[in-house]
Design a protein around this motif. Structure first.
Motif, PDB file in Angstrom:
ATOM      1  N   THR A  36      23.040  55.610 -34.659  1.00 56.15           N
ATOM      2  CA  THR A  36      21.684  56.409 -34.898  1.00 56.15           C
ATOM      3  C   THR A  36      21.337  55.893 -36.330  1.00 56.15           C
ATOM      4  OG1 THR A  36      22.479  58.183 -35.606  1.00 56.15           O
ATOM      5  CG2 THR A  36      22.373  58.058 -33.440  1.00 56.15           C
ATOM      6  N   ILE A  56      12.636  51.003 -38.975  1.00 59.85           N
ATOM      7  CA  ILE A  56      13.241  50.199 -37.794  1.00 59.85           C
ATOM      8  C   ILE A  56      14.517  50.699 -37.532  1.00 59.85           C
ATOM      9  CG2 ILE A  56      14.118  48.396 -39.356  1.00 59.85           C
ATOM     10  CD1 ILE A  56      13.199  46.337 -37.001  1.00 59.85           C
ATOM     11  N   THR A  57      14.967  50.697 -36.112  1.00 62.15           N
ATOM     12  CA  THR A  57      16.118  51.265 -35.914  1.00 62.15           C
ATOM     13  C   THR A  57      17.242  50.072 -36.094  1.00 62.15           C
ATOM     14  OG1 THR A  57      15.866  50.680 -33.729  1.00 62.15           O
ATOM     15  CG2 THR A  57      15.569  52.944 -34.087  1.00 62.15           C
ATOM     16  N   SER A  61      15.106  48.085 -31.900  1.00 59.99           N
ATOM     17  CA  SER A  61      13.940  48.003 -30.789  1.00 59.99           C
ATOM     18  C   SER A  61      13.012  48.997 -30.893  1.00 59.99           C
ATOM     19  CB  SER A  61      15.060  48.769 -29.463  1.00 59.99           C
ATOM     20  OG  SER A  61      15.539  49.940 -29.911  1.00 59.99           O
ATOM     21  N   TRP A  62      13.050  49.860 -31.890  1.00 51.05           N
ATOM     22  CA  TRP A  62      11.873  50.704 -32.141  1.00 51.05           C
ATOM     23  C   TRP A  62      11.593  50.829 -33.662  1.00 51.05           C
ATOM     24  CZ3 TRP A  62      11.511  55.569 -34.420  1.00 51.05           C
ATOM     25  CH2 TRP A  62      10.189  56.184 -34.139  1.00 51.05           C
ATOM     26  N   THR A  63      10.314  50.718 -33.653  1.00 45.74           N
ATOM     27  CA  THR A  63       9.631  50.665 -35.123  1.00 45.74           C
ATOM     28  C   THR A  63       8.731  51.806 -35.246  1.00 45.74           C
ATOM     29  OG1 THR A  63       7.973  49.063 -34.616  1.00 45.74           O
ATOM     30  CG2 THR A  63       9.969  48.502 -35.636  1.00 45.74           C
ATOM     31  N   ASN A  64       8.258  52.213 -36.463  1.00 45.98           N
ATOM     32  CA  ASN A  64       7.312  53.426 -36.749  1.00 45.98           C
ATOM     33  C   ASN A  64       6.642  52.911 -37.882  1.00 45.98           C
ATOM     34  OD1 ASN A  64       5.976  55.730 -36.065  1.00 45.98           O
ATOM     35  ND2 ASN A  64       7.735  57.096 -37.193  1.00 45.98           N
ATOM     36  N   LYS A  70      -0.373  51.269 -40.459  1.00 46.61           N
ATOM     37  CA  LYS A  70      -0.303  51.059 -39.096  1.00 46.61           C
ATOM     38  C   LYS A  70      -1.488  49.733 -38.863  1.00 46.61           C
ATOM     39  CE  LYS A  70       0.418  54.355 -36.535  1.00 46.61           C
ATOM     40  NZ  LYS A  70       0.956  55.456 -35.833  1.00 46.61           N
ATOM     41  N   GLN A 110      13.007  60.350 -39.961  1.00 48.79           N
ATOM     42  CA  GLN A 110      12.963  59.163 -40.689  1.00 48.79           C
ATOM     43  C   GLN A 110      11.595  59.132 -41.723  1.00 48.79           C
ATOM     44  OE1 GLN A 110      11.396  59.725 -37.306  1.00 48.79           O
ATOM     45  NE2 GLN A 110      12.001  57.560 -36.628  1.00 48.79           N
TER      46      GLN A 110
END
Length: 129
Positions: A36, A56-57, A61-64, A70, A110
Motif C-alpha cells: 500500500t 502515485i501508488t 495504477s492511481w494518481t492524485n 491539476k 496521502q
C-alpha cells in the motif's frame, strides 16, 4: 530504508516547463509493487506550510493531484530507473517553492506530510513573472 534525491529544479519564466526527478536508492520501487502507499510530491514556499502536490501508488495504477496543479502537472514512475517524475507545465509564479518527494506505505492520507516516512532534501523551483 529508502534514500531519495530530487533534481531538476531551476529558474523558469511563467508559462514554462520543468521536469523534476526523484531518484531512490536502498530499495527498489518494484519491490513495493504489492504494498500500500506510494510516492508523493510536496512543496513548501517561504513562510508557508508544506503542501501536497501529487501522488502515485507503488503500482502506478492511481494518481492524485492538488486542485492547484491539476491539468498542469503529471506524476509518473519508471521502475527500471527507480525514479519518480513530476512534469510541470504552464508554470505560474505561485508554483515557486522547494519541491520534495517522499514515500509512504500507509493506505490513507496521502495529502498529509506526516503520513510519509522518507523524504528527499528538496529542489528549488522558481518561476518568474
Amino acid at each position: 530504508q529508502v534514500q531519495l534525491v530530487e533534481s531538476g529544479g531551476g529558474l523558469v519564466q511563467a508559462g514554462g516547463s520543468l521536469r523534476l526527478s526523484c531518484a531512490a536508492s536502498g530499495r527498489t520501487f518494484s519491490s513495493y509493487a504489492f504494498s500500500t502507499g506510494g510516492v508523493g510530491w510536496f512543496r513548501q514556499a517561504p513562510d508557508k506550510e508544506r503542501e501536497f502536490v501529487a501522488f502515485i501508488t507503488w503500482g502506478g495504477s492511481w494518481t492524485n493531484y492538488a486542485d492547484s496543479v491539476k491539468g498542469r502537472f503529471t506524476i509518473s514512475k519508471d521502475n527500471a530507473k527507480n525514479t519518480v517524475y513530476l512534469q510541470m507545465n504552464s508554470l505560474k509564479p505561485e508554483d515557486t517553492a522547494v519541491y520534495y518527494c517522499a514515500t509512504t506505505q500507509r493506505t490513507f492520507g496521502q495529502h498529509a506530510p506526516d503520513r510519509y516516512d522518507y523524504w528527499g532534501q528538496g529542489t528549488q523551483v522558481t518561476v518568474s513573472s
